[in-house]
Every structure is written in structure tokens, then in C-alpha cells.
Write a protein that holds these residues in place. Structure first.
Motif, PDB file in Angstrom:
ATOM      1  N   ASN A  22       0.848  -1.194   0.000  1.00 55.13           N
ATOM      2  CA  ASN A  22       0.000   0.000   0.000  1.00 55.13           C
ATOM      3  C   ASN A  22       0.879   1.238   0.000  1.00 55.13           C
ATOM      4  O   ASN A  22       2.083   1.166   0.253  1.00 55.13           O
ATOM      5  CB  ASN A  22      -0.929   0.012   1.225  1.00 55.13           C
ATOM      6  N   TYR A  80       1.407   5.274   1.472  1.00 55.63           N
ATOM      7  CA  TYR A  80       1.050   6.168   2.573  1.00 55.63           C
ATOM      8  C   TYR A  80       1.707   7.523   2.329  1.00 55.63           C
ATOM      9  O   TYR A  80       2.872   7.598   1.926  1.00 55.63           O
ATOM     10  CB  TYR A  80       1.517   5.598   3.909  1.00 55.63           C
ATOM     11  N   CYS A  86      -3.617  -0.091   6.735  1.00 54.84           N
ATOM     12  CA  CYS A  86      -4.544  -0.673   5.770  1.00 54.84           C
ATOM     13  C   CYS A  86      -4.151  -2.126   5.542  1.00 54.84           C
ATOM     14  O   CYS A  86      -3.010  -2.414   5.170  1.00 54.84           O
ATOM     15  CB  CYS A  86      -4.503   0.107   4.448  1.00 54.84           C
ATOM     16  N   GLN A 141      -3.885   0.093  -1.955  1.00 60.91           N
ATOM     17  CA  GLN A 141      -4.632   1.274  -1.531  1.00 60.91           C
ATOM     18  C   GLN A 141      -3.699   2.477  -1.356  1.00 60.91           C
ATOM     19  O   GLN A 141      -2.512   2.330  -1.073  1.00 60.91           O
ATOM     20  CB  GLN A 141      -5.356   0.992  -0.215  1.00 60.91           C
ATOM     21  N   ASP A 142      -4.259   3.686  -1.547  1.00 56.54           N
ATOM     22  CA  ASP A 142      -3.530   4.932  -1.320  1.00 56.54           C
ATOM     23  C   ASP A 142      -4.107   5.589  -0.075  1.00 56.54           C
ATOM     24  O   ASP A 142      -5.266   6.017  -0.057  1.00 56.54           O
ATOM     25  CB  ASP A 142      -3.666   5.869  -2.522  1.00 56.54           C
TER      26      ASP A 142
END
Length: 457
Positions: free
Chosen positions: A325, A327, A362, A367-368
Motif C-alpha cells: 500500500n 502512505y 490498511c 490502496q492509497d
């Protein structure tokens, strides 16, 4: 003639016609004037008393190729039927693969059955640890569920917790939870050949992962790593994993990982540890409470860092990639080398000893995860400033920094590297000490402008 004598004569005649003359049931019934059911009954009564009629074995379509098959098995005992079929086709074989499979089953050398010692371990002697994979079980989560299982060899007392990662940090946190659950440690801890325990193997010698070795020393653990592909070396944890699969897992539909662990803990405490064990004939929870608990050794309480650790650099989009992911961090830290820390709940990003960003972790993939505050001031830097002008990320340093960059622009030094360096010093030590360092350099250095290191500021 009695009824018994008549029946014996009928059976003798039926058997003579069947076995000597080779006649079928219909022909025997016509000749003896008996019903076909009666003939079948008489033959059935005689079954097992009379040897079956010998039959000539039929030649198999593979008979001409037996030598080829045996030679291939001598060269490679594990050869599969499709590969064998390819070889036979080259020799003219025209049959199908089913016959080949059957012939391989007959001719393949069977491994010698291994004999095993029956071992027993006293209370507090051994803990066995392993992972079990349970696939994609959390709705909407593209991560596989793993079960961390630890079992005491004497009482068979069981600990289980479900996770979405088998990486070092998750593994160490599971170990900590297991030690708290048991309330102590055993003399020896047996592990599967997992990468978090075994870094590599030099022949039969296991080279232990340095971070796990450090953890084992901190907790006083005795490590034994099993031989690869030898589950018989850790039967006390292999069987519980199978027990979880067959008794707990079927029909489970967890909402999320927390729900799965609540269900798992309830099943562990109510069922798994309170049943009569099929091998020992005893209740694991009672054996643990009355015999083994007092034999466990105290675990040192000194702190050990169990976070997932990952060193990386900030991308141009002011993101760090961690565990599949992305961040965000403050935009002015682009290109800085940082350390990312993760635990079950959060991910934090560190520049030296300063935490510059923190997010909820997460547990999905791709995902961002961002925070709007990390973009503040970025728009004011567009369009790009002229070369030699003070960059927007250093505006807080004021006029002395602007003069410094004006001088740098007239020379051959890398402005990008100098920006990264000043941002680092400003984040670590603050704006005022950084301004003082720039002023000092400009006051004492006329030919080579060199800022002190971050330790000298």
C-alpha cells in the motif's frame, strides 16, 4: 432318497456342468430342468469351496513397452503419466493415458515405510510453532488468512490467532501473544523451516534469521528449526492445524479479522483445550493447569521492538510504499530516506528520530492512504520557481536561506541535494538552528560553502 441327498446331487450336477463343461446358467437350467434362480443359488452356495476356473491373462496394449517404462522409472521414479505417454508415442504406442497411469501405479517403486520412535516430553519441555494457510476468507480483503498455532508437547494445550501476514513483525507479535497466553516459556521451541526463523541453510545447519535470534535471546528461547519437508519432526503442532481445519473452519463466515479472532478464541478455550484429547485421553486445559503451568520458566519482561520495519525513500508524489500500500508524508520531504514502522493498528513514518506521519494501517492491497495536511503549501510552489530562487519547501528559513541559494545557483553544486539536506536539518533540529548554521557557514566560508552535518548543527 431324502431331500438332502437330492439337493446334493443337484449341486454336484450343476457344478459339473459349470466347471467341467463350461456351460452358462441358462444352458444348465435347460439341461437339469431347474429354474435359473435355483441354479444361481446352488452355484452361490458352492462359491468359496471350489477354486475359480483359471483364466488366461490378456496381453495388455502396453506389454511391448514394459522395458521402456521400467527404464524410464529407473531414471526418474517420479515421472508422471503425461511425460511417459510422450515417450511411448515416439515408440509407436497408440493407446490412451489411462492404461499408462494404471501401469505406472503397478510398476512405480514404492518408498520404504519409515519407522518412527514414540517420544514423550515432560511438562515444560517443548513448545512447537507453525503457520497454517486458510486462503482468502475475509470479505473484500485481498489478503490470505494465516493461523499462527503454538502447542505444548506435554499437555497439548493450544494457542491460535489469525493474521493477514506472516512477515517478521506479525510473527514476533504472535510469539509475544503466545508467551503471554501460556504464562511462561519452555526449555525448547521447535519451529517450521519458515523464513522468519531460518535465513538460509548450510547443508544440514540452519542459519537463524538475525532479528529472530535477537528476539530469542531477549526472551530466553531455545530454538530448533525443523528439516525442510519433514512434518514428522513437529507432530504436536501439525495435528492441531489439521484439527482447526476440520473442526473449527468449516462453515465459518467472519465479517473481518477481529470477528474471526473472537470466534477462534472462543472455540480454542471452549472446545479445543477442553475436549478429551484423542491421543493422551486427557483434557489439555486440566493437564496444563495442574501439571505443566508451574513447570514453565519466567519470560524476561525487557522491551523488544516487534514492529514491521522497512527502509525506503519518499517518492515524487510524497508517498512511501509499505506492505503493498502507499502512505502519504508531508510533500516537502520528497526524496528523503525514511524508516516505515507498522504494527497491527498503525503505520508511522520516521525521518531520523522524528515521526513525520502516522496512518491507520490498511490491511487491503493496492490502496492509497493519505492525509490532506500533507499537501498544504504545495499549490503555492507552482509554476516552478526560477533557478536560484529559494524553494517553497524552505521558505520558512527566510532571507539568509534565499541569499545562500542565490550563491549556490551561480556555482556547480547540486541544488536538489542541498534542498534535501536543508529539509532534513530543518525537520530534525528546527528552523532557527538551521538558519544559524547557514549564517555561520556564509560568515566563515568564502570559497567552499559547506553546511555542517546534522550532528554538528
Amino acid at each position: 432318497m431324502t431331500r438332502v441327498d437330492e439337493r446334493s446331487l443337484q449341486m454336484a450336477e450343476v457344478l459339473r456342468l459349470s466347471l467341467v463343461e463350461g456351460k452358462g446358467i441358462r444352458a444348465i437350467a435347460r439341461e437339469t430342468k431347474l429354474g435359473r434362480k435355483k441354479v444361481r443359488k446352488l452355484l452361490g452356495l458352492a462359491k468359496g469351496k471350489v477354486p475359480p476356473k483359471p483364466t488366461q491373462p490378456r496381453d495388455s496394449i502396453l506389454s511391448p513397452y514394459d522395458d521402456t517404462i521400467r527404464k524410464a522409472l529407473d531414471e526418474c521414479a517420479d515421472i508422471r503419466a503425461p511425460a511417459m505417454l510422450d515417450r511411448l508415442r515416439n515408440g509407436g504406442y497408440q493407446g490412451g493415458i489411462s492404461v499408462v497411469r494404471e501401469r505406472l501405479r503397478q510398476l512405480r517403486p514404492r518408498p520404504k515405510q519409515e519407522a518412527f520412535f514414540t517420544r514423550s516430553y515432560g511438562p515444560g519441555r517443548m513448545l512447537q510453532v507453525d503457520w497454517g494457510d486458510f486462503g482468502f476468507a475475509i470479505p473484500g480483503c485481498a489478503r490470505r488468512v494465516s493461523a499462527f498455532v503454538a502447542a505444548l508437547a506435554y499437555s497439548r494445550y493450544l494457542f491460535i490467532v489469525f493474521t493477514l501476514s506472516q512477515q517478521m513483525g506479525s510473527f514476533l507479535r504472535c510469539m509475544e501473544a503466545a508467551l503471554r497466553f501460556f504464562g511462561g516459556r519452555t526449555e525448547l521451541d521447535v519451529f517450521d523451516n519458515m523464513g522468519t526463523v531460518v535465513k538460509e541453510r548450510a547443508g544440514q545447519v540452519a542459519v537463524i534469521n538475525p532479528r529472530f535470534l535477537e528476539y530469542a535471546r531477549a526472551r530466553g528461547l531455545g530454538i530448533h528449526a525443523c528439516t525442510p519437508r519433514r512434518p514428522t519432526e513437529k507432530p504436536y503442532v501439525e495435528r492441531p492445524i489439521g484439527f482447526v481445519r476440520t473442526r473449527f473452519w468449516p462453515g465459518r463466515h467472519p465479517v473481518d479479522l477481529f470477528d474471526l479472532n473472537v470466534q477462534g478464541a472462543r472455540w480454542r478455550d471452549d472446545i479445543a483445550n477442553n475436549r478429551v484429547h484423542e491421543e493422551t485421553g486427557k483434557v489439555p486445559a486440566l493437564v496444563f493447569r495442574h501439571e505443566e503451568s508451574a513447570k514453565l520458566q519466567r519470560v524476561p519482561e525487557n522491551f523488544f521492538d516487534t514492529d514491521d520495519l522497512f527502509s525506503t525513500s519518499v517518492s515524487k508524489t510524497f508517498r512511501v510504499v509499505f506492505d503493498r500500500n502507499r502512505y502519504s508524508v508531508p510533500w516537502r520531504l520528497t526524496n528523503q530516506a525514511v524508516l516505515v514502522r507498522g504494527n497491527e493498528m498503525e503505520v508511522s513514518v520516521w525521518l531520523g528520530t522524528k515521526r513525520i506521519a502516522v496512518h491507520n494501517r490498511c490491511w487491503n492491497v493496492g490502496q492509497d492512504v493519505s492525509h490532506l495536511s500533507h499537501e498544504e503549501g504545495l499549490l503555492e510552489t507552482k509554476p516552478r520557481a526560477a533557478a536560484g530562487a529559494l524553494p517553497a519547501e524552505l521558505h520558512q528559513l527566510g532571507g539568509v536561506a534565499a541569499e545562500y541559494f542565490k550563491i549556490l545557483a551561480a556555482n556547480s553544486r547540486s541544488l536538489r541535494k542541498e534542498i534535501e539536506r536543508l529539509v532534513l536539518l530543518s525537520e530534525l533540529w528546527g528552523d532557527a538552528p538551521t538558519r544559524e548554521a547557514i549564517a555561520t557557514v556564509m560568515a566563515v566560508s568564502y570559497t567552499h560553502l559547506t553546511l555542517p552535518t546534522n550532528r554538528e548543527v
